[in-house]
Design a protein around this motif. Structure first.
Motif, PDB file in Angstrom:
ATOM      1  N   LEU A   1       0.831  -1.197   0.000  1.00  0.00           N
ATOM      2  CA  LEU A   1       0.000   0.000   0.000  1.00  0.00           C
ATOM      3  C   LEU A   1       0.871   1.254   0.000  1.00  0.00           C
ATOM      4  CD1 LEU A   1      -2.754   1.399   0.200  1.00  0.00           C
ATOM      5  CD2 LEU A   1      -2.624   1.117   2.663  1.00  0.00           C
ATOM      6  N   ALA A   2       1.917   1.273   0.812  1.00  0.00           N
ATOM      7  CA  ALA A   2       2.798   2.433   0.873  1.00  0.00           C
ATOM      8  C   ALA A   2       3.510   2.669  -0.460  1.00  0.00           C
ATOM      9  CB  ALA A   2       3.823   2.258   1.992  1.00  0.00           C
ATOM     10  N   LEU A   3       3.882   1.594  -1.143  1.00  0.00           N
ATOM     11  CA  LEU A   3       4.623   1.727  -2.393  1.00  0.00           C
ATOM     12  C   LEU A   3       3.739   2.026  -3.595  1.00  0.00           C
ATOM     13  CD1 LEU A   3       7.144  -1.204  -1.914  1.00  0.00           C
ATOM     14  CD2 LEU A   3       7.658   1.244  -1.861  1.00  0.00           C
ATOM     15  N   THR A   4       2.526   1.484  -3.604  1.00  0.00           N
ATOM     16  CA  THR A   4       1.676   1.614  -4.791  1.00  0.00           C
ATOM     17  C   THR A   4       0.521   2.593  -4.619  1.00  0.00           C
ATOM     18  OG1 THR A   4       0.194  -0.176  -4.136  1.00  0.00           O
ATOM     19  CG2 THR A   4       2.152  -0.783  -5.432  1.00  0.00           C
ATOM     20  N   GLY A   5       0.139   2.862  -3.383  1.00  0.00           N
ATOM     21  CA  GLY A   5      -0.981   3.757  -3.143  1.00  0.00           C
ATOM     22  C   GLY A   5      -2.331   3.073  -3.191  1.00  0.00           C
ATOM     23  N   HIS A   6      -2.365   1.757  -3.382  1.00  0.00           N
ATOM     24  CA  HIS A   6      -3.639   1.029  -3.346  1.00  0.00           C
ATOM     25  C   HIS A   6      -3.420  -0.376  -2.810  1.00  0.00           C
ATOM     26  CE1 HIS A   6      -2.609  -1.253  -7.030  1.00  0.00           C
ATOM     27  NE2 HIS A   6      -2.110  -0.124  -7.461  1.00  0.00           N
ATOM     28  N   ARG A   7      -4.488  -0.942  -2.328  1.00  0.00           N
ATOM     29  CA  ARG A   7      -4.418  -2.291  -1.757  1.00  0.00           C
ATOM     30  C   ARG A   7      -4.308  -3.343  -2.859  1.00  0.00           C
ATOM     31  NH1 ARG A   7      -4.573  -2.572   3.357  1.00  0.00           N
ATOM     32  NH2 ARG A   7      -5.551  -0.977   4.619  1.00  0.00           N
ATOM     33  N   ALA A   8      -3.684  -4.435  -2.517  1.00  0.00           N
ATOM     34  CA  ALA A   8      -3.588  -5.560  -3.437  1.00  0.00           C
ATOM     35  C   ALA A   8      -4.946  -6.238  -3.534  1.00  0.00           C
ATOM     36  CB  ALA A   8      -2.537  -6.560  -2.959  1.00  0.00           C
ATOM     37  N   GLY A   9      -5.333  -6.603  -4.724  1.00  0.00           N
ATOM     38  CA  GLY A   9      -6.592  -7.311  -4.927  1.00  0.00           C
ATOM     39  C   GLY A   9      -6.325  -8.785  -5.141  1.00  0.00           C
ATOM     40  N   PRO A  10      -7.380  -9.536  -5.362  1.00  0.00           N
ATOM     41  CA  PRO A  10      -7.194 -10.959  -5.615  1.00  0.00           C
ATOM     42  C   PRO A  10      -6.416 -11.174  -6.915  1.00  0.00           C
ATOM     43  CG  PRO A  10      -9.509 -10.331  -5.837  1.00  0.00           C
ATOM     44  CD  PRO A  10      -8.765  -9.117  -5.370  1.00  0.00           C
ATOM     45  N   ALA A  11      -5.662 -12.229  -6.950  1.00  0.00           N
ATOM     46  CA  ALA A  11      -4.888 -12.547  -8.149  1.00  0.00           C
ATOM     47  C   ALA A  11      -5.835 -12.889  -9.298  1.00  0.00           C
ATOM     48  CB  ALA A  11      -3.961 -13.723  -7.873  1.00  0.00           C
ATOM     49  N   THR A  12      -5.477 -12.437 -10.479  1.00  0.00           N
ATOM     50  CA  THR A  12      -6.255 -12.774 -11.661  1.00  0.00           C
ATOM     51  C   THR A  12      -5.374 -13.504 -12.643  1.00  0.00           C
ATOM     52  OG1 THR A  12      -5.751 -10.659 -12.697  1.00  0.00           O
ATOM     53  CG2 THR A  12      -7.772 -10.773 -11.393  1.00  0.00           C
ATOM     54  N   ILE A  13      -5.974 -14.359 -13.418  1.00  0.00           N
ATOM     55  CA  ILE A  13      -5.246 -15.152 -14.414  1.00  0.00           C
ATOM     56  C   ILE A  13      -5.711 -14.711 -15.784  1.00  0.00           C
ATOM     57  CG2 ILE A  13      -4.850 -17.451 -15.338  1.00  0.00           C
ATOM     58  CD1 ILE A  13      -5.317 -18.539 -12.528  1.00  0.00           C
ATOM     59  N   ASP A  14      -4.753 -14.342 -16.631  1.00  0.00           N
ATOM     60  CA  ASP A  14      -5.067 -14.013 -18.013  1.00  0.00           C
ATOM     61  C   ASP A  14      -4.945 -15.309 -18.822  1.00  0.00           C
ATOM     62  OD1 ASP A  14      -5.357 -13.085 -20.583  1.00  0.00           O
ATOM     63  OD2 ASP A  14      -3.985 -11.386 -20.328  1.00  0.00           O
ATOM     64  N   HIS A  15      -6.086 -15.904 -19.167  1.00  0.00           N
ATOM     65  CA  HIS A  15      -6.079 -17.194 -19.827  1.00  0.00           C
ATOM     66  C   HIS A  15      -5.432 -17.139 -21.203  1.00  0.00           C
ATOM     67  CE1 HIS A  15      -8.332 -19.209 -16.706  1.00  0.00           C
ATOM     68  NE2 HIS A  15      -9.108 -18.134 -16.626  1.00  0.00           N
ATOM     69  N   GLU A  16      -5.441 -15.992 -21.862  1.00  0.00           N
ATOM     70  CA  GLU A  16      -4.773 -15.872 -23.161  1.00  0.00           C
ATOM     71  C   GLU A  16      -3.270 -16.055 -23.013  1.00  0.00           C
ATOM     72  OE1 GLU A  16      -5.869 -12.417 -25.372  1.00  0.00           O
ATOM     73  OE2 GLU A  16      -8.005 -12.751 -25.062  1.00  0.00           O
ATOM     74  N   ASP A  17      -2.690 -15.542 -21.919  1.00  0.00           N
ATOM     75  CA  ASP A  17      -1.254 -15.723 -21.697  1.00  0.00           C
ATOM     76  C   ASP A  17      -0.918 -17.187 -21.439  1.00  0.00           C
ATOM     77  OD1 ASP A  17      -0.725 -13.059 -22.015  1.00  0.00           O
ATOM     78  OD2 ASP A  17      -0.704 -12.603 -19.874  1.00  0.00           O
ATOM     79  N   LEU A  18      -1.838 -17.933 -20.829  1.00  0.00           N
ATOM     80  CA  LEU A  18      -1.585 -19.343 -20.552  1.00  0.00           C
ATOM     81  C   LEU A  18      -1.583 -20.184 -21.826  1.00  0.00           C
ATOM     82  CD1 LEU A  18      -3.776 -19.880 -17.384  1.00  0.00           C
ATOM     83  CD2 LEU A  18      -1.299 -19.649 -17.490  1.00  0.00           C
ATOM     84  N   ASN A  19      -2.339 -19.746 -22.821  1.00  0.00           N
ATOM     85  CA  ASN A  19      -2.434 -20.515 -24.059  1.00  0.00           C
ATOM     86  C   ASN A  19      -1.393 -20.133 -25.081  1.00  0.00           C
ATOM     87  OD1 ASN A  19      -4.695 -21.951 -23.127  1.00  0.00           O
ATOM     88  ND2 ASN A  19      -6.083 -20.301 -23.737  1.00  0.00           N
ATOM     89  N   ALA A  20      -0.581 -19.152 -24.796  1.00  0.00           N
ATOM     90  CA  ALA A  20       0.421 -18.682 -25.773  1.00  0.00           C
ATOM     91  C   ALA A  20       1.621 -19.582 -25.785  1.00  0.00           C
ATOM     92  CB  ALA A  20       0.831 -17.260 -25.433  1.00  0.00           C
TER      93      ALA A  20
END
Length: 50
Positions: free
Chosen positions: A31-50
């Motif tokens: 939070l101190a470094l980015t100015g916002h809270r971390a959210g849940p991890a997301t998976i980009d399925h297009e990157d997994l299929n590349a």
């Protein structure tokens, strides 16, 4: 640094009821470094299929 702050508060007549120091959690550091809270991890399925 903390000692100087305490001295300045005392000189200004500000009472301190409690003080504690500790290491920040990973969430607090993020939070101190980015100015916002971390959210849940997301998976980009297009990157997994590349």
């Amino acid at each position: 640094m903390v000692g100087r702050a305490m001295s300045r508060l005392t000189d200004a007549g500000v009472g301190i009821a409690d003080l504690s120091l500790g290491r920040p959690s990973l969430d607090e550091a993020f939070l101190a470094l980015t100015g916002h809270r971390a959210g849940p991890a997301t998976i980009d399925h297009e990157d997994l299929n590349a």
